[in-house]
Design a protein around this motif. Structure first.
Motif, PDB file in Angstrom:
ATOM      1  N   PHE A 140       0.827  -1.207   0.000  1.00 61.71           N
ATOM      2  CA  PHE A 140       0.000   0.000   0.000  1.00 61.71           C
ATOM      3  C   PHE A 140       0.861   1.258   0.000  1.00 61.71           C
ATOM      4  O   PHE A 140       1.944   1.282   0.589  1.00 61.71           O
ATOM      5  CB  PHE A 140      -0.939  -0.001   1.213  1.00 61.71           C
ATOM      6  N   ASP A 141       0.336   2.310  -0.643  1.00 61.74           N
ATOM      7  CA  ASP A 141       1.069   3.583  -0.671  1.00 61.74           C
ATOM      8  C   ASP A 141       1.003   4.265   0.683  1.00 61.74           C
ATOM      9  O   ASP A 141       1.951   4.899   1.121  1.00 61.74           O
ATOM     10  CB  ASP A 141       0.460   4.509  -1.730  1.00 61.74           C
ATOM     11  N   ARG A 142      -0.178   4.178   1.334  1.00 60.41           N
ATOM     12  CA  ARG A 142      -0.340   4.782   2.655  1.00 60.41           C
ATOM     13  C   ARG A 142      -0.954   3.740   3.584  1.00 60.41           C
ATOM     14  O   ARG A 142      -1.840   2.985   3.182  1.00 60.41           O
ATOM     15  CB  ARG A 142      -1.298   5.999   2.590  1.00 60.41           C
ATOM     16  N   LEU A 143      -0.496   3.724   4.836  1.00 66.41           N
ATOM     17  CA  LEU A 143      -1.072   2.881   5.885  1.00 66.41           C
ATOM     18  C   LEU A 143      -1.569   3.842   6.954  1.00 66.41           C
ATOM     19  O   LEU A 143      -0.766   4.546   7.575  1.00 66.41           O
ATOM     20  CB  LEU A 143      -0.002   1.950   6.461  1.00 66.41           C
ATOM     21  N   LEU A 144      -2.893   3.902   7.145  1.00 66.48           N
ATOM     22  CA  LEU A 144      -3.474   4.913   8.032  1.00 66.48           C
ATOM     23  C   LEU A 144      -4.111   4.202   9.215  1.00 66.48           C
ATOM     24  O   LEU A 144      -5.121   3.504   9.060  1.00 66.48           O
ATOM     25  CB  LEU A 144      -4.501   5.725   7.237  1.00 66.48           C
ATOM     26  N   LEU A 145      -3.461   4.314  10.361  1.00 68.96           N
ATOM     27  CA  LEU A 145      -3.923   3.592  11.559  1.00 68.96           C
ATOM     28  C   LEU A 145      -4.570   4.585  12.513  1.00 68.96           C
ATOM     29  O   LEU A 145      -3.909   5.514  12.994  1.00 68.96           O
ATOM     30  CB  LEU A 145      -2.721   2.918  12.241  1.00 68.96           C
ATOM     31  N   VAL A 146      -5.864   4.373  12.808  1.00 69.18           N
ATOM     32  CA  VAL A 146      -6.590   5.279  13.690  1.00 69.18           C
ATOM     33  C   VAL A 146      -7.095   4.466  14.879  1.00 69.18           C
ATOM     34  O   VAL A 146      -7.767   3.446  14.698  1.00 69.18           O
ATOM     35  CB  VAL A 146      -7.779   5.947  12.944  1.00 69.18           C
ATOM     36  N   HIS A 147      -6.744   4.904  16.089  1.00 69.36           N
ATOM     37  CA  HIS A 147      -7.097   4.148  17.295  1.00 69.36           C
ATOM     38  C   HIS A 147      -7.940   5.018  18.210  1.00 69.36           C
ATOM     39  O   HIS A 147      -7.437   6.016  18.751  1.00 69.36           O
ATOM     40  CB  HIS A 147      -5.825   3.687  18.020  1.00 69.36           C
TER      41      HIS A 147
END
Ligand SMILES: Cc1cc2nc3c(=O)[nH]c(=O)nc-3n(C[C@H](O)[C@H](O)[C@H](O)COP(=O)(O)OP(=O)(O)OC[C@H]3O[C@@H](n4cnc5c(N)ncnc54)[C@H](O)[C@@H]3O)c2cc1C
Ligand SMILES: NC(=O)c1ccc[n+]([C@@H]2O[C@H](COP(=O)([O-])OP(=O)(O)OC[C@H]3O[C@@H](n4cnc5c(N)ncnc54)[C@H](OP(=O)(O)O)[C@@H]3O)[C@@H](O)[C@H]2O)c1
Length: 257
Positions: A140-147
């Motif tokens: 993936f180009d971006r890995l966006l982790l939201v917690h």
């Protein structure tokens, strides 16, 4: 007891708060799993021998190549499983069913574009496992982790996430990862609103400087079932649909209760 059931031994414990902890166990040599999956853990009232009398699903935190298995657990007040689990110590026994389960895995999507990982509470667990696998970083180009958590002390694994830039394997891809805590019941520097609001208002995209796009975005949701339902509704309002074996889509979910 079937052949698939094995006992493992706790080798490490970490208590994040009085109701959140992580633990590692030995890994049966034949146990294989795909990051994002969960195992069934069992506890026996007689720790020295009897068959487990209670089982619960637990996402793997550890990566597919780690020699141990790691889990991240809530302690539910008076919970049948966790009120027992939280009393265990290093050296104690936890049973596991070697059958791996679950569909919160990367094979749900084409491996391209941006991967959004939206978690509430202990729903962070499978995303830690995904981030321990080179496949996610390379695909993936971006890995966006939201917690999303109630209080900042519940931002477990923050140090691990923030130090991924120094990781010997993933370090070169670290610029692809963006980590966004959401703290809903305390005033902090992080957003305080719930995920569906942050999506509907466009605030999450602004914070991450990344657009939710039907063509590029793959969205994984894990944790509180009401969070999943409300967040899915916010995404559906933007045209997103769940990925099914019979129909491609952009959303994959794992309900914890
Ligand atoms: C596929 C799957 C994967 C799961 N992975 C994890 C995991 O990695 N870590 C984990 O802690 N739990 C996980 N769970 C939940 C776990 O299986 C148990 O529900 C949890 O351990 C509590 O067990 P209990 O017997 O003490 O309480 P239960 O009787 O099972 O649950 C009582 C109530 O506690 C609340 N609750 C249950 N689990 C959670 C939770 N995780 N966070 C907040 N509130 C909760 C709910 O309101 C639930 O109705 C998972 C569940 C599923 C279905
Ligand atoms: N966290 C604690 O202080 C605490 C202490 C002891 C015991 N417990 C027990 O643990 C259980 C759950 O605790 P938890 O904090 O891990 O999980 P949780 O209640 O699922 O909360 C985790 C995060 O998910 C958010 N969330 C909840 N419902 C949502 C929805 N519909 N849409 C979007 N976001 C949503 C919460 O926001 P909101 O804050 O807005 O709900 C919070 O940011 C409860 O049974 C509780 O009694 C919790």
């Amino acid at each position: 007891m079937t052949d698939a059931i094995h006992h493992t031994e706790i080798t490490w414990l970490h208590r994040w708060t009085d109701h959140l902890f992580s633990f590692r166990t030995t890994r049966p040599p034949s146990f294989r799993f795909t990051p994002g999956q969960f195992a069934r853990l069992g506890l026996a009232s007689d720790p020295d021998g009897a068959e487990p009398d209670i089982w619960r699903a637990y996402s793997l935190v550890s990566g597919p190549y780690d020699e141990y298995l790691e889990y991240y657990s809530i302690v539910v007040p008076d919970g049948a499983f966790t009120s027992r689990l939280c009393r265990l110590e290093v050296g104690d026994r936890v049973w596991m069913d070697q059958q791996n389960h679950g569909f919160l895995t990367l094979d749900r999507f084409p491996l391209e574009g941006d991967l959004w990982m939206l978690a509430s509470g202990t729903g962070l667990a499978p995303f830690m496992s995904l981030l321990a696998d080179p496949l996610a970083w390379e695909s993936f180009d971006r890995l966006l982790l939201v917690h999303s958590v109630r209080e900042s002390k519940e931002l477990a694994y923050q140090d691990t996430i923030l130090s991924l830039g120094d990781h010997p394997i993933f370090g070169e891809f670290a610029h692809r990862l963006q980590y966004q805590p959401v703290v809903t019941r305390e005033a902090t520097e992080h957003p305080r609103q719930r995920l569906p609001h942050l999506i509907a208002s466009g605030e999450l995209e602004d914070l991450l400087d990344c657009k939710l796009s039907l063509e590029r975005s793959k969205v994984m949701l894990c944790g509180n079932p009401q969070m999943l339902q409300d967040t899915r509704s916010a995404l559906k309002a933007r045209g997103f649909v769940s990925a099914r074996s019979s129909r491609p889509g952009q959303i994959a979910t794992e309900n914890y209760w």
